[in-house]
Write an enzyme that holds these catalytic residues in place. Sequence first.
Site, mmCIF file in Angstrom:
data_model
loop_
_atom_site.group_PDB
_atom_site.id
_atom_site.type_symbol
_atom_site.label_atom_id
_atom_site.label_comp_id
_atom_site.label_asym_id
_atom_site.label_seq_id
_atom_site.Cartn_x
_atom_site.Cartn_y
_atom_site.Cartn_z
ATOM 1 N N SER A 1 -12.135 40.961 90.953
ATOM 2 C CA SER A 1 -12.216 40.435 92.318
ATOM 3 C C SER A 1 -12.842 41.476 93.250
ATOM 4 O O SER A 1 -14.018 41.794 93.123
ATOM 5 C CB SER A 1 -10.830 39.983 92.784
ATOM 6 O OG SER A 1 -10.907 39.285 94.018
ATOM 7 N N HIS B 1 -9.219 32.989 95.551
ATOM 8 C CA HIS B 1 -9.918 32.346 94.436
ATOM 9 C C HIS B 1 -9.546 30.870 94.262
ATOM 10 O O HIS B 1 -9.572 30.348 93.150
ATOM 11 C CB HIS B 1 -9.710 33.149 93.145
ATOM 12 C CG HIS B 1 -10.194 34.565 93.268
ATOM 13 N ND1 HIS B 1 -11.524 34.877 93.337
ATOM 14 C CD2 HIS B 1 -9.510 35.732 93.411
ATOM 15 C CE1 HIS B 1 -11.656 36.189 93.492
ATOM 16 N NE2 HIS B 1 -10.452 36.713 93.546
#
Length: 313
Positions: A90, A201
Amino acid sequence: MKLAILYAGQGAQKAGMGLDMYEKYPEFSKRIDDISGAAGFDLKAAMFGKDESLLQQTEVTQPALAAYASAVTAVLTAHGIEPDCVAGLSLGEYSALSAAGVFDPRTLISLTAFRGKVMARAGEGIDSLMCAVLGLQSEQVEEIAAQAEKETGCMCRVVNYNTVGQEVLSGLHEGVKRAEELARAAGCKRCMELKVSSAFHTPFMESASQALKEHFPEVPFGKMNIPVYFNATGTLLPENETISDMLVRQVKSPVRMKQTILNMAENGVDTWIEVGPGHALSGFVKRALPGTDALFINDTETLEEVLRTYGKA
């Protein structure tokens, strides 16, 4: 030897991170001093202080972790440790891209500060939760998430495929809590709620994704000097995709770290170093590739071990 460096993401942060290295390694302290002004707040106070609550704020966490990663990378480079490929989880994908030459250190900090702000804004007013589910198959966790979302009417999605037997759920609090119940009933080893502040996400991050898309034309992108494996696919940059395309997609779609690790290994990687205040990613490697060793750097002692083992200067 084929070396991969993996960069940690949000959730790895801890108060005081990097202070011992700042005091010992001139490359670390110089890098922090050079980039601290790009964050828009007192970066060193956030990293080196004792205020855990400050460091949990997404808009602070992201540039602070990126600064830590950049400074450790500066030390590794000074000692002749150059990876053959990189990846990050990420937020860590931005540090990986910086290590590959795409973002200079100050751009890395200003960009992750921007990303942190727009992600925090996207999550405002959402009663969200993220939870790691350990000990089930990916398909089971996907089915559990879908069932929980159907039963509660509250979003619940698999957002991280971390390693073999470990996925992360994210979404609305009620939906994720119901998924925890279903996971336990299915025989999972553990449900572990994570230190993050929103439903990352997931489609809740659509506004952050759009904000990044609009911002990227203003960001200087350099040449990618070493291969980077991308979260959205777990692969090298797909044909007909740009780096900015992948980053726009990444913030609202699942992170495929398990696939990344397996693809790196298939392409010959046999040596692994994790850069981050924790050691989750090295654990993912060991879980996905039994018998594989992976080092991590989260203080001066572990950094010295890496330098002794792989350093050339």
